[in-house]
Design a protein around this motif. Sequence first.
Motif, PDB file in Angstrom:
ATOM      1  N   ARG A   1      -2.428 -48.958 -15.243  1.00  0.00           N
ATOM      2  CA  ARG A   1      -2.447 -49.698 -16.517  1.00  0.00           C
ATOM      3  C   ARG A   1      -2.738 -48.721 -17.661  1.00  0.00           C
ATOM      4  NH1 ARG A   1      -5.504 -49.948 -20.575  1.00  0.00           N
ATOM      5  NH2 ARG A   1      -7.403 -50.318 -19.376  1.00  0.00           N
ATOM      6  N   MET A   2      -3.701 -47.843 -17.451  1.00  0.00           N
ATOM      7  CA  MET A   2      -4.108 -46.921 -18.513  1.00  0.00           C
ATOM      8  C   MET A   2      -2.995 -45.949 -18.893  1.00  0.00           C
ATOM      9  SD  MET A   2      -7.825 -45.921 -17.071  1.00  0.00           S
ATOM     10  CE  MET A   2      -9.323 -46.798 -17.490  1.00  0.00           C
ATOM     11  N   LEU A   3      -2.101 -45.676 -17.957  1.00  0.00           N
ATOM     12  CA  LEU A   3      -1.008 -44.774 -18.295  1.00  0.00           C
ATOM     13  C   LEU A   3       0.140 -45.515 -18.973  1.00  0.00           C
ATOM     14  CD1 LEU A   3      -0.906 -42.401 -15.227  1.00  0.00           C
ATOM     15  CD2 LEU A   3      -1.446 -41.812 -17.588  1.00  0.00           C
ATOM     16  N   HIS A   4       0.438 -46.716 -18.470  1.00  0.00           N
ATOM     17  CA  HIS A   4       1.567 -47.443 -19.038  1.00  0.00           C
ATOM     18  C   HIS A   4       1.197 -48.134 -20.345  1.00  0.00           C
ATOM     19  CE1 HIS A   4       4.200 -46.680 -15.703  1.00  0.00           C
ATOM     20  NE2 HIS A   4       3.376 -47.219 -14.823  1.00  0.00           N
ATOM     21  N   ALA A   5      -0.035 -48.546 -20.464  1.00  0.00           N
ATOM     22  CA  ALA A   5      -0.435 -49.256 -21.673  1.00  0.00           C
ATOM     23  C   ALA A   5      -1.841 -48.829 -22.085  1.00  0.00           C
ATOM     24  CB  ALA A   5      -0.379 -50.762 -21.419  1.00  0.00           C
ATOM     25  N   PRO A   6      -1.992 -47.578 -22.490  1.00  0.00           N
ATOM     26  CA  PRO A   6      -3.331 -47.069 -22.778  1.00  0.00           C
ATOM     27  C   PRO A   6      -3.897 -47.632 -24.076  1.00  0.00           C
ATOM     28  CG  PRO A   6      -1.684 -45.434 -23.349  1.00  0.00           C
ATOM     29  CD  PRO A   6      -0.947 -46.575 -22.709  1.00  0.00           C
ATOM     30  N   GLN A   7      -5.216 -47.785 -24.060  1.00  0.00           N
ATOM     31  CA  GLN A   7      -5.860 -48.210 -25.291  1.00  0.00           C
ATOM     32  C   GLN A   7      -6.442 -47.018 -26.046  1.00  0.00           C
ATOM     33  OE1 GLN A   7      -8.365 -51.294 -23.800  1.00  0.00           O
ATOM     34  NE2 GLN A   7      -6.636 -52.727 -23.757  1.00  0.00           N
ATOM     35  N   SER A   8      -6.564 -45.900 -25.361  1.00  0.00           N
ATOM     36  CA  SER A   8      -7.105 -44.729 -26.037  1.00  0.00           C
ATOM     37  C   SER A   8      -6.694 -43.483 -25.266  1.00  0.00           C
ATOM     38  CB  SER A   8      -8.641 -44.807 -26.075  1.00  0.00           C
ATOM     39  OG  SER A   8      -9.119 -44.666 -24.754  1.00  0.00           O
ATOM     40  N   GLU A   9      -6.871 -42.346 -25.881  1.00  0.00           N
ATOM     41  CA  GLU A   9      -6.558 -41.107 -25.185  1.00  0.00           C
ATOM     42  C   GLU A   9      -7.515 -40.866 -24.022  1.00  0.00           C
ATOM     43  OE1 GLU A   9      -6.390 -38.741 -28.782  1.00  0.00           O
ATOM     44  OE2 GLU A   9      -4.275 -38.333 -28.380  1.00  0.00           O
ATOM     45  N   ASP A  10      -8.734 -41.356 -24.167  1.00  0.00           N
ATOM     46  CA  ASP A  10      -9.686 -41.238 -23.063  1.00  0.00           C
ATOM     47  C   ASP A  10      -9.162 -41.926 -21.811  1.00  0.00           C
ATOM     48  OD1 ASP A  10     -11.455 -39.763 -24.447  1.00  0.00           O
ATOM     49  OD2 ASP A  10     -12.813 -41.424 -24.947  1.00  0.00           O
ATOM     50  N   GLU A  11      -8.547 -43.067 -22.024  1.00  0.00           N
ATOM     51  CA  GLU A  11      -7.993 -43.783 -20.871  1.00  0.00           C
ATOM     52  C   GLU A  11      -6.897 -42.959 -20.200  1.00  0.00           C
ATOM     53  OE1 GLU A  11      -8.773 -48.518 -21.428  1.00  0.00           O
ATOM     54  OE2 GLU A  11      -6.722 -47.790 -21.619  1.00  0.00           O
ATOM     55  N   VAL A  12      -6.056 -42.346 -20.992  1.00  0.00           N
ATOM     56  CA  VAL A  12      -4.977 -41.536 -20.424  1.00  0.00           C
ATOM     57  C   VAL A  12      -5.575 -40.415 -19.584  1.00  0.00           C
ATOM     58  CG1 VAL A  12      -3.068 -39.977 -20.950  1.00  0.00           C
ATOM     59  CG2 VAL A  12      -3.372 -42.067 -22.294  1.00  0.00           C
ATOM     60  N   ARG A  13      -6.594 -39.781 -20.136  1.00  0.00           N
ATOM     61  CA  ARG A  13      -7.239 -38.680 -19.404  1.00  0.00           C
ATOM     62  C   ARG A  13      -7.856 -39.161 -18.093  1.00  0.00           C
ATOM     63  NH1 ARG A  13      -8.246 -36.262 -24.292  1.00  0.00           N
ATOM     64  NH2 ARG A  13      -9.996 -37.624 -24.757  1.00  0.00           N
ATOM     65  N   ALA A  14      -8.554 -40.279 -18.175  1.00  0.00           N
ATOM     66  CA  ALA A  14      -9.212 -40.801 -16.973  1.00  0.00           C
ATOM     67  C   ALA A  14      -8.174 -41.157 -15.907  1.00  0.00           C
ATOM     68  CB  ALA A  14     -10.052 -42.026 -17.330  1.00  0.00           C
ATOM     69  N   ALA A  15      -7.074 -41.732 -16.352  1.00  0.00           N
ATOM     70  CA  ALA A  15      -6.034 -42.149 -15.406  1.00  0.00           C
ATOM     71  C   ALA A  15      -5.390 -40.940 -14.744  1.00  0.00           C
ATOM     72  CB  ALA A  15      -4.971 -42.971 -16.137  1.00  0.00           C
TER      73      ALA A  15
END
Length: 700
Positions: free
Chosen positions: A204-218
């Motif tokens: 979810r964090m990669l396809h529909a991220p809410q923040s750059e932190d989410e992208v990093r975590a994913a």
Amino acid sequence: MSDASTWTLRTPLAEVLPAGLSRKMAQLGLRQVGGLLAHVPMRHAFEEAEAPIAELAEGSVVSARGEVTATRVAGSGRGRRFEAVLCDDSGRLDLVFFNQTYLAKKIHAGHRLRVQGTAKRRGPGLQIANPTFEILEPEGEDDEPNARDERLRPVYPATEGVTSRDVERAIDVVLAPGLALIEDHLPEPYRHERALPALHEAYRMLHAPQSEDEVRAARRRLAYDDLLLLQFGVQMRRAHLRERCVAPALETGPVIDARIRERMPFALTPAQDRVVREIAADLAQTRPTNRLVQGDVGSGKTAVALYAMLLAVASGHQAALLAPTAILAEQHMSSIEAMLEGSKVRTALLTGALTASARTALLERIAAGEADLVIGTHALLTDSVRFRSLGVAVIDEQHRFGVHQRGVLRGRAAASPDGREVVPHTLVMTATPIPRTLGITIFGDLDVSTIDRLPPGRRPVRTRAVLPTERERVYAFVRRRLERGEQAFVVAPSIEAEEFAGVNALVEELRAGPLRGLEVEAVHGRLKKDERDAVMARFRAGASHALVATTVIEVGVDVPNATVMVVEGAERFGLAQLHQLRGRVGRGRKGGVCLLVGEAKTEAAAQRLGALVATSDGFRLAETDLEIRGAGEVFGAKQSGASTMLHADPLKHRDLLELARRDAKAWIARSPTLDSASERLVRDRVLKRHGEGLGLADVG
Ligand code: ADP
Ligand code: MG
């Protein structure tokens, strides 16, 4: 369209997407719901909130929407372009698409577009060159301006005729129901401890991220999974080998230890001592040793190998030493024979140079156990070589063989009475120090010993990169050194077809010119063994001053009186190769000099030469080499498991790699075959990814 509640990850996209879109996904090789979810964005673009055209800020990335009022194709040659005018109630925006005149067939006056790009002032109005765009439905929900806030927008790997936007639309359809289908192979507390998001959350964090932190975590989660699954595979194989294979336990103790050390012409350094102790402890077990001994060029790996081999012989077993070149095998043979003079150890040399009858006779001796210590080249690896009882196999300069060849000496021993396979203890020596982090990926199933200090009295080799225009000075310098009684290697660039001509031409040139009156000899791969032996022996004995060679002398060659290494055409050699070549000098007490003659024609070549001049630390150079070339190229995609690394980069994710290794090790120690019900998922995933590559077929 099928009911989302009946989907699985294998549901065909054809059943869930509109036909046109599912065909496009098929063009990307995506045919099932799961595959589409796994098609993660390569990056994310920060998307500005839309604004009315009149309010767009010049010079920044902007988003706007409007109606196309006019289009045309203009310019010629490289300047050929498609232009469109986009208007909304507030103003006018010019769009220009270079080299995309085919858009004239796609975008027409009257279309509504949403565009994004960098706005530049052009005359009175603003213009965007090569904007990303989307044709909006004439009427519909899409038509609501400024509907989206600023956000991170996924940018997907796409292909001709299929845009990132198409993928985004398809993901929109499957994301919510699809995420609900993703099962995690890691338990919640385990993830929590490592601050890893759940697998469905990561997608979810990669396809529909809410923040750059989410992208990093994913990305961290997916990279961790890549590394963990590989480490699981490697550790499972290791556990399997331990369970199903045995090696002869080799006796050690103060008496044997003293007897072996007496044979060495020097006292082992503390670093060698430590490694020898690590090895001896391994060899005393019936659990087969699989140890990588790494140490920089000249760190004294041969003595360590010999120690291990003599332990095998002392217990009545045989030992084998596998060298990458005949020259090196011959050198090992002569130095080992010298050390063993007067002992009862029977040595033998097996190379491709043996005649058929000599070979047959030798194979018989090996099979009868009448040769204790067998040194050889690839010739040792053929099926016909059978040992009576191979206790220790040493693979020297393993980087020259390739990872897949390690372990070949395994299985040459007879089968054991209790059904377990008897294998030798295996030591793998390398002088191309493998950066620890990468070593873990590739040699995750090996223990590692590092000889981290050179023998005493060594002085670093001074290294200079010089231009070919300075050759005259180079050889004047060489001449002075030779006249002082020192010796030099001169390496000719090795272009396969010409290498031998290159060496001969260079010898002629040096004999006639700068080194006139001195003994200059040549050695290369085409020379017959006898001649080569004779040339090497004369050089070793100091009877010749300079040895002009191809890279046949790259590894292992050990002539302590040689102090000068000249590499011609240095820009054509690889970094590891140059470091190896440099390692041929500075082995005695006199300092060495390495002159790299060449002119870097590429950025990478300049970096290589610069790195060599800057440091003589093999570990640092190996890291630099990786940075210049990338892990895949250094070790081959297959060997490094790179083809199964979708999200992880062993260079970038060092900490994660270490974590995954420790985690996998601890887990496999608890549960060697991952066969409890709660481990079903992780086991399936390991086998699916690495079962074949790591030969795990019969594990468990
Ligand atoms: P490599 O690790 O590159 O294979 P070698 O085993 O060829 O290195 O050793 C390099 C040189 O160092 C050889 O000349 C060897 O005799 C010498 N050497 C090895 N160990 C010692 C030691 N403990 N003390 C002194 N010289 C040593
Ligand atoms: Mg060596």
